[in-house]
Design an enzyme around this catalytic site. Structure first.
Site, PDB file in Angstrom:
ATOM      1  N   ASP A 176       0.900  -1.161   0.000  1.00 30.65           N
ATOM      2  CA  ASP A 176       0.000   0.000   0.000  1.00 30.65           C
ATOM      3  C   ASP A 176       0.930   1.199   0.000  1.00 30.65           C
ATOM      4  OD1 ASP A 176      -1.447   2.241   0.675  1.00 30.65           O
ATOM      5  OD2 ASP A 176      -2.788   1.173   2.035  1.00 30.65           O
ATOM      6  N   HIS A 177       1.030   1.890  -1.135  1.00 30.31           N
ATOM      7  CA  HIS A 177       2.105   2.887  -1.228  1.00 30.31           C
ATOM      8  C   HIS A 177       1.921   4.047  -0.251  1.00 30.31           C
ATOM      9  CE1 HIS A 177      -0.652   5.141  -3.857  1.00 30.31           C
ATOM     10  NE2 HIS A 177       0.149   6.181  -3.733  1.00 30.31           N
ATOM     11  N   HIS A 239      -5.696   2.751   1.351  1.00 32.51           N
ATOM     12  CA  HIS A 239      -5.095   3.980   1.863  1.00 32.51           C
ATOM     13  C   HIS A 239      -5.858   4.615   3.043  1.00 32.51           C
ATOM     14  CE1 HIS A 239      -3.107   3.236  -1.816  1.00 32.51           C
ATOM     15  NE2 HIS A 239      -3.833   3.991  -2.605  1.00 32.51           N
TER      16      HIS A 239
HETATM   17  C1  BG6 Z   1      -3.734   4.710  -6.184  1.00 32.59           C
HETATM   18  C2  BG6 Z   1      -5.097   4.735  -6.828  1.00 32.59           C
HETATM   19  O1  BG6 Z   1      -3.622   3.652  -5.299  1.00 32.59           O
HETATM   20  O2  BG6 Z   1      -3.517   5.939  -5.502  1.00 32.59           O
HETATM   21  C3  BG6 Z   1      -5.245   5.937  -7.751  1.00 32.59           C
HETATM   22  O3  BG6 Z   1      -5.287   3.542  -7.572  1.00 32.59           O
HETATM   23  C4  BG6 Z   1      -4.904   7.215  -7.019  1.00 32.59           C
HETATM   24  O4  BG6 Z   1      -6.570   6.016  -8.264  1.00 32.59           O
HETATM   25  C5  BG6 Z   1      -3.561   7.086  -6.312  1.00 32.59           C
HETATM   26  O5  BG6 Z   1      -4.874   8.270  -7.962  1.00 32.59           O
HETATM   27  C6  BG6 Z   1      -3.277   8.296  -5.439  1.00 32.59           C
HETATM   28  O6  BG6 Z   1      -1.978   8.209  -4.935  1.00 32.59           O
HETATM   29  P1  BG6 Z   1      -1.154   9.502  -4.564  1.00 32.59           P
HETATM   30  O7  BG6 Z   1       0.139   8.987  -4.052  1.00 32.59           O
HETATM   31  O8  BG6 Z   1      -1.018  10.316  -5.817  1.00 32.59           O
HETATM   32  O9  BG6 Z   1      -1.965  10.235  -3.526  1.00 32.59           O
END
Ligand code: BG6
Length: 484
Positions: A176-177, A239
């Protein structure tokens, strides 16, 4: 010197080009990738090694945002290799196994990164198993799995069941980044490396918690994926619920992966599971105007692009404190923040007019952009008897650590996977619990006749219904970070 091979399935996709390769190269530039290593890309396209190198470099130049040391790049590109094959084809995995053995020339650790559409996760892991590539005779074997992990409780359970036939849980790194973001890691530091917040971090002092992950972008050519998923699966399952767990969890016994993950799981266990009636009362799902006309979206789509959901955490610390979570696409700006709104003072003995509007304190964790922390409190307006004004104590990463001090989330996560630290990755029980919470919400809102999605304008803050959700309880969405 140890040898490590990083195999990226789906290396021809966007994620590898935008995030994974730039993150790996920056780790290499920073001398964080120790020993001998190779990166082997595996995907369907009939690329050569040379083509992979060219596309990798283009991705770095376009998306990385850091200066490139060309000498380092020449060293790095020699480590890039490509294999063309189908994820369902066992023979292609035999070829992979032979290629790896030739490259490694002896014992080596291997990390397999699944950056493919989720439909291939099981095939890839099964084929790795069949071709003996999970056995740990000559070094450790780990598998990183991208999201989404299932589409509901049943599919997540099946996926866990299927991959756990081949892998041990401690070999699996569900990514989960958001957990790799510097500011998200700072939530636990703010809470547990300070003494001033924790004593008031509970139902006695906190009125409500608000978590916003707003996006300015829309589908970005991902309609095929997004229209089958929607915001609750795309953003909340991973997230937003992770952010809520970090705010709500008890202090873990140690920094070790399972101690941290145990506490997060306890939070999800305490989250109230809604009946359809409660879903209607405590959630608003919406769609931006014009969504159905986007390329690749079905004309009757009931896919939500926005959601605001009130969660309850039924435990001693949080009983009665609403957690309001919202996220959406095509909103007015990109902004992720967590606002802790404290209660108003129990008694005000100041000579204030009866209708005086007193603002309660807020602590805002600003995740992105303009990363930092804001604390808002009341102060006396000079030269008045007792008028008050809210002022803001601000901490900005940029002022303290300089520009570009925050690394890309994938750098930290890739490094942790290489080091064998799973604290920032999702355990199987957590992924299933998150679906248990969200399944009733998703299924209730799928009934378009009973629950039509709230339509909101592009560039707005989402549907008015989401404002009313809080107003009913005497609350309002707060913007705690940035200029407002
Ligand atoms: C991803 C989703 O996990 O996270 C995307 O699949 C979303 O839809 C993105 O745009 C948002 O990540 P960040 O790091 O740009 O807030």
């Amino acid at each position: 010197m140890s040898t490590t091979t990083i195999v990226i399935f789906g290396i021809s996709g966007d994620l590898a080009r935008r995030k994974l390769i730039p993150a790996l190269f920056n780790l290499f530039q920073k001398d964080r990738l120790e020993g001998n290593f190779n990166i082997v890309g595996f995907a369907g396209r009939s690329w050569t090694d040379q083509e992979l190198k060219k596309i990798a470099r283009e991705g770095i130049d376009k998306f990385a945002g850091y200066p490139v040391d060309n000498e380092k790049w020449r060293e790095f590109e020699n480590k890039l290799h490509y294999i063309s094959g189908k994820f369902q084809d066992e023979n292609a995995f035999v070829l992979l196994a032979n290629t790896l053995e030739n490259l490694e020339n002896g014992s080596a650790n291997r990390i397999f990164y699944l950056a493919t559409p989720p439909g291939f996760f099981t095939d890839i892991i099964v084929n790795l198993g069949k071709t003996g590539q999970i056995e740990e005779e000559n070094g450790w074997r780990r598998v990183v799995i991208e999201k989404p992990f299932g589409t509901d409780l049943e599919s997540a359970k099946k996926l866990n069941h299927d991959i756990l036939k081949v892998l041990r849980e401690d070999q699996i790194y569900r990514i989960d980044h958001y957990l790799g973001k510097e500011t998200v890691q700072n939530i636990l530091i703010a809470r547990f490396a300070n003494t001033i917040f924790e004593p008031v971090w509970n139902r006695n002092y906190i009125s409500n918690v608000q978590i916003t992950v707003a996006e300015k972008v829309g589908l970005e050519h991902r309609a095929g994926y997004y229209d089958t998923v929607g915001v609750v699966r795309d953003m909340f399952q991973n997230h937003l619920l992770q952010l809520m767990s970090l705010v709500a969890m008890e202090p873990p016994a140690s920094h070790k992966a399972n101690d941290q993950r145990d506490e997060k799981v306890k939070v999800l266990k305490a989250v109230r599971k809604f009946t359809p009636e409660e879903v209607r009362k405590y959630s608003v799902l919406g769609q931006y105007r014009g969504y159905k006309e986007e390329d690749g979206v079905s004309e009757n789509s009931q896919t939500p692009t926005y959601a605001a959901i009130q969660f309850f955490i039924d435990n001693w610390r949080w009983q009665g404190v609403p957690f309001y979570l919202r996220s959406g696409k095509m909103l007015t700006g990109k902004m992720s923040e967590i606002v802790i709104q404290f209660k108003c003072p129990p008694h005000l003995m100041f000579p204030l007019p009866e209708d005086y509007k007193f603002t309660s304190n807020t602590l805002s964790l600003c995740l992105q952009p303009d990363e930092g922390i804001h604390l808002k409190f009341e102060t006396k307006v000079p030269d008045t008897i007792a008028e008050t004004k809210s002022v803001d104590l601000e901490y900005h990463y940029e002022n303290v650590f300089g520009q570009n001090s925050i690394p890309e989330a994938y750098e930290r996560l890739l490094l942790d996977a290489l080091l064998g630290d799973a604290a920032l990755f999702t355990r199987s029980d957590r992924s299933e619990l998150a679906w248990e919470i969200l399944d009733p919400i998703i299924s209730t809102w799928q009934n378009a006749d009973e629950n039509p999605l709230a339509i909101y304008e592009q560039g707005s803050w989402g549907p008015e219904e989401a404002d009313r959700l809080l107003q009913k309880q005497g609350n309002a969405w707060i913007r705690g970070c940035g200029n407002h």
